[in-house]
Design an enzyme around this catalytic site. Structure first.
Site, mmCIF file in Angstrom:
data_model
loop_
_atom_site.group_PDB
_atom_site.id
_atom_site.type_symbol
_atom_site.label_atom_id
_atom_site.label_comp_id
_atom_site.label_asym_id
_atom_site.label_seq_id
_atom_site.Cartn_x
_atom_site.Cartn_y
_atom_site.Cartn_z
ATOM 1 N N CYS A 2 35.678 74.226 65.392
ATOM 2 C CA CYS A 2 36.628 73.219 65.875
ATOM 3 C C CYS A 2 38.001 73.864 66.056
ATOM 4 C CB CYS A 2 36.794 72.023 64.951
ATOM 5 S SG CYS A 2 35.320 71.045 64.723
ATOM 6 N N ARG A 27 36.344 80.016 68.689
ATOM 7 C CA ARG A 27 35.989 79.433 67.399
ATOM 8 C C ARG A 27 34.623 78.734 67.448
ATOM 9 N NH1 ARG A 27 40.312 78.995 63.989
ATOM 10 N NH2 ARG A 27 39.519 77.149 62.950
ATOM 11 N N TRP A 75 32.971 71.364 67.202
ATOM 12 C CA TRP A 75 31.708 72.015 66.869
ATOM 13 C C TRP A 75 30.975 71.005 65.997
ATOM 14 C CZ3 TRP A 75 28.998 73.914 62.560
ATOM 15 C CH2 TRP A 75 28.036 74.894 62.828
ATOM 16 N N ASN A 101 39.602 68.768 62.066
ATOM 17 C CA ASN A 101 38.741 69.922 61.854
ATOM 18 C C ASN A 101 38.357 69.911 60.377
ATOM 19 O OD1 ASN A 101 37.579 72.425 61.716
ATOM 20 N ND2 ASN A 101 39.466 73.571 62.035
ATOM 21 N N GLY A 102 37.079 70.087 60.065
ATOM 22 C CA GLY A 102 36.659 70.086 58.656
ATOM 23 C C GLY A 102 35.588 69.051 58.414
ATOM 24 N N GLU A 482 23.978 95.242 59.110
ATOM 25 C CA GLU A 482 25.030 94.801 60.029
ATOM 26 C C GLU A 482 24.547 94.921 61.484
ATOM 27 O OE1 GLU A 482 27.533 93.112 60.009
ATOM 28 O OE2 GLU A 482 28.725 93.628 61.758
ATOM 29 N N LYS A 486 24.240 91.823 64.195
ATOM 30 C CA LYS A 486 24.887 91.860 65.519
ATOM 31 C C LYS A 486 23.876 91.504 66.602
ATOM 32 C CE LYS A 486 28.154 91.789 64.876
ATOM 33 N NZ LYS A 486 28.892 91.794 63.663
ATOM 34 N N GLU A 489 22.833 87.764 66.479
ATOM 35 C CA GLU A 489 23.799 86.733 66.855
ATOM 36 C C GLU A 489 24.142 86.709 68.336
ATOM 37 O OE1 GLU A 489 27.457 86.726 64.540
ATOM 38 O OE2 GLU A 489 27.552 88.881 64.506
ATOM 39 N N HIS A 505 5.972 97.284 51.520
ATOM 40 C CA HIS A 505 5.626 96.242 50.555
ATOM 41 C C HIS A 505 5.421 94.897 51.231
ATOM 42 C CE1 HIS A 505 6.134 99.010 47.233
ATOM 43 N NE2 HIS A 505 7.219 99.457 47.858
ATOM 44 N N LYS A 604 33.422 81.072 65.067
ATOM 45 C CA LYS A 604 34.103 82.271 64.580
ATOM 46 C C LYS A 604 34.466 82.146 63.107
ATOM 47 C CE LYS A 604 36.216 86.235 64.857
ATOM 48 N NZ LYS A 604 35.308 87.393 64.721
HETATM 49 C C1 AGP Z 1 29.817 88.297 62.142
HETATM 50 O O1 AGP Z 1 29.640 88.821 63.388
HETATM 51 C C2 AGP Z 1 29.769 86.864 62.015
HETATM 52 N N1 AGP Z 1 30.206 86.152 63.106
HETATM 53 C C3 AGP Z 1 29.879 86.259 60.639
HETATM 54 O O2 AGP Z 1 28.782 86.738 59.927
HETATM 55 C C4 AGP Z 1 31.164 86.498 59.833
HETATM 56 O O3 AGP Z 1 31.264 87.831 59.450
HETATM 57 C C5 AGP Z 1 31.145 85.560 58.610
HETATM 58 O O4 AGP Z 1 31.088 84.241 59.046
HETATM 59 C C6 AGP Z 1 32.321 85.756 57.705
HETATM 60 O O5 AGP Z 1 33.522 85.431 58.327
HETATM 61 P P1 AGP Z 1 34.904 85.832 57.707
HETATM 62 O O6 AGP Z 1 34.948 87.316 57.679
HETATM 63 O O7 AGP Z 1 35.933 85.238 58.611
HETATM 64 O O8 AGP Z 1 34.940 85.273 56.322
#
Ligand code: AGP
Length: 609
Positions: A2, A27, A75, A101-102, A482, A486, A489, A505, A604
């Protein structure tokens, strides 16, 4: 998650609101809306889908007149994405409009009470409840500030709320709790927003609103109040980056731009904490005598921030010989962890992630000291932690983090080296060599970026893969998780990251002809072992690709797709190995026609649980 924008001034509000909302698109959202005051009447326009629909409906803002307004990108949390559920919401008389927002946790209970008092609800949102609660108290006390403070006393949850009242046609009111909100002031206008990029074009003078602070915004500035409606003095902060930093700067996507910014981000983060060749934490406030006594570290974060923590664990334990545990913030906050005397490091790009903030509070409740590794200045986590290491990544717009993760790694290395220095677990000469090596990373990342076409070609070859596995040991495993995130997502390709030794395993049963298995091979003695695991998958039909440190001679395997990364100290290899993995995810996303910077279902900054 949001986005909120508000404006009151001499200009037409709608184009400013739409422009601000565009800057907050990163966002994540699925509907949008604006409310603009004109001649004592509130005009509301809302649309499901992308902002361009709202722009079309308002003739790019020209069709909705007025110099005072609020806007929102939603959102969906309570209720599907739809025009009805989109914000702003208003009372039946349309004399009050609000955006939020929230999450209002006790919204059902409040809604039932309001229904008993004669209110009707049209949407499924908690925001309509918030709006009508403010309306109820406004009608009761005929005081806009009082209505907001009564609202705050009754709701549980998180909110950044902006409200307009027809009876105050040249004012926007707002309050926040655990959801970000900033205020900007300029000549002839005042702004509010969820994040700085929304208003950077107009002003660099920004106030960070504190929890439970009420704001009254007029064209000549902002006034702040506590819940007792007493005025509070606040000092603005000058934003040092310019509007260009939050623009694409000639790149096709923010993500690609941010990948390319990583050499600078590494250098800037090093410059922040390395003075005259020595790690200097005086700005952060961490004193040697505190570090000397430290006998444990707990690292918490979510998503990529958690992954940076996993790398840090290997590095801190190896260099500083201090036990480290890394936990998902969402788990740490609820499991009543046993801890005493440890330093809790909370890693977060945004500094607003709900679970990470709650984990920080949980740590403080247990009497533990906290260090925030945060990118956004003045964010909640930064303000509540005992110590703050600001990563110098600059504004990160792409939902998929790249440069902030990279900066978090640098912060982690510096922390590990400093701890080792204070605890004397390694010689001074080694400390100095490690710091010198860190300074070579920007140039090494540059070299990797210069070779990006190789990854682009590989992406073209693998674009139809539906399953990808990342394997490695130690730091190579940490970087694999990581790389895998990537890929998931932004390319929407299913992927798993496995500690190479763990594959047999169970997971190896998923390997079939053509499955892509990507091995990360930078950790000296562990390389041969991971190669054996790769060969095992190759024998079952997997297509193998590897990311390997230059100069390493792989055993005879027949692996054809080998991507080299420059040599560096084995503790820092994640900073190089992650680059091809970021590029692979990026190019696969582009080739699959996805919205790289705004992947589906993601936000975001995850400010709700
Ligand atoms: C990473 O590409 C993500 N979009 C997500 O995992 C992100 O790292 C996570 O939400 C944590 O966000 P922050 O670093 O703002 O706390």
């Amino acid at each position: 998650m949001c986005g909120i924008v508000g404006y009151i001034g001499k200009e037409q509000a709608t184009p400013i609101l739409l422009d601000g909302l565009k800057k907050l698109e990163y966002r994540g959202y699925d509907s949008a809306g604006i409310a603009v005051m004109n001649g004592g009447e509130i005009n509301i326009v809302k649309a499901k889908g992308r902002l361009k629909v709202l722009c079309q409906m308002t003739d790019d803002g020209a069709a909705v007149k007025g110099a005072c307004g609020i806007g929102h990108t939603r959102w969906a949390t309570h209720g599907e994405p739809s025009e009805t559920n989109a914000h702003p919401h208003c009372n039946d008389e349309k004399t009050i409009a609000a955006v939020h927002n929230g999450i209002i946790e006790n919204y059902a209970e409040l809604k039932a009470k309001l229904i008993r008092r004669g209110y009707t609800f049209y949407s499924q949102t908690d925001t309509e409840v918030a709006t009508k609660l403010v309306d109820y108290y406004y009608k009761k006390y005929n005081d806009p500030l009082r209505a907001i403070s009564e609202f705050a006393l009754r709701v549980r949850g998180s909110y950044a709320l902006a409200v307009m009242y027809c009876e105050y046609p040249e004012t926007v009111f707002a309050i926040r709790k655990d959801s970000p909100m900033i205020i900007g002031t300029a000549k002839g206008g005042a702004f509010l927003a969820s994040d700085v990029p929304a208003i950077l074009k107009y002003t660099k003078s920004v106030y960070y609103v504190d929890n439970l602070e009420i704001v009254r915004l007029k064209s000549d500035g902002a006034t702040f109040f506590n819940l007792d409606r007493e005025e509070v003095e606040k000092v603005p902060v000058e934003i040092t980056w310019d509007a260009e930093a939050a623009e694409k700067g000639g790149f096709e996507h923010f993500m690609l731009k941010e990948i390319h910014e990583q050499p600078k981000v590494i250098a800037d983060t090093l410059n922040y904490a390395v003075k005259n060749g020595k790690i200097d934490f005086s700005e952060i406030g961490l004193e040697n005598k505190f570090l000397k006594k430290l006998n444990g570290v707990i690292i918490v974060g979510c998503g990529s921030a958690y992954h940076a923590g996993v790398v840090m664990q290997y590095v801190i334990e190896d260099i500083a010989r201090v036990p480290v545990r890394v936990e998902l913030a969402s788990e740490f906050r609820y499991r009543n962890p046993v801890a005493s005397g440890e330093l809790v490091i909370v890693i977060s790009q945004s500094g607003e992630t709900a679970d990470s903030l709650a984990a920080l509070r949980e740590a403080k409740k247990k009497g533990l000291k906290t260090l925030a590794v945060v990118n956004v200045l003045g964010s909640s986590i930064a303000r509540e932690a005992d110590y703050v290491f600001y990563t110098k990544a600059g504004p990160e717009i792409s939902v998929a983090t790249t440069k902030a993760y990279t900066a978090q790694l640098i912060a982690g290395y510096l922390f590990a080296i400093k701890l080792a220095e204070v605890k004397k677990t390694v010689d001074a000469a080694v400390i100095s060599a490690l710091v010198t090596e860190l300074k070579t990373l920007p140039e090494k990342v540059e070299r990797l970026l210069a070779d990006k076409e190789k990854i682009q070609k590989f992406a073209a070859e693998t674009v139809d893969k539906n399953n990808v596995f990342f394997i490695g040991r130690g730091i190579d495993y940490a970087v694999g998780i990581e790389g895998s995130l990537k890929l998931k997502e932004i390319s929407y390709i299913h992927s798993e990251a496995y500690a190479a030794g763990e594959l047999k395993h169970g997971t190896i049963s998923l390997i079939e002809k053509g499955t892509l298995v990507l091995g990360v091979l930078t950790q000296g003695a562990l390389i041969e072992k991971t190669v054996s695991n790769l060969v095992e998958t190759q024998s079952r039909g997997a297509l193998i690709a590897t990311v390997v440190t230059q100069g390493v001679r792989l055993p005879e395997t027949g692996f054809e797709r080998v991507f080299y990364v420059p040599e560096t100290d084995s503790h820092f290899t994640a900073s190089l190995a992650v680059i091809p993995l970021q590029l692979l995810a990026y190019y696969l996303s582009v080739l699959r026609g996805n919205d790289v910077d705004k992947p589906r279902n993601l936000a975001k900054s995850v400010t709700v649980e």
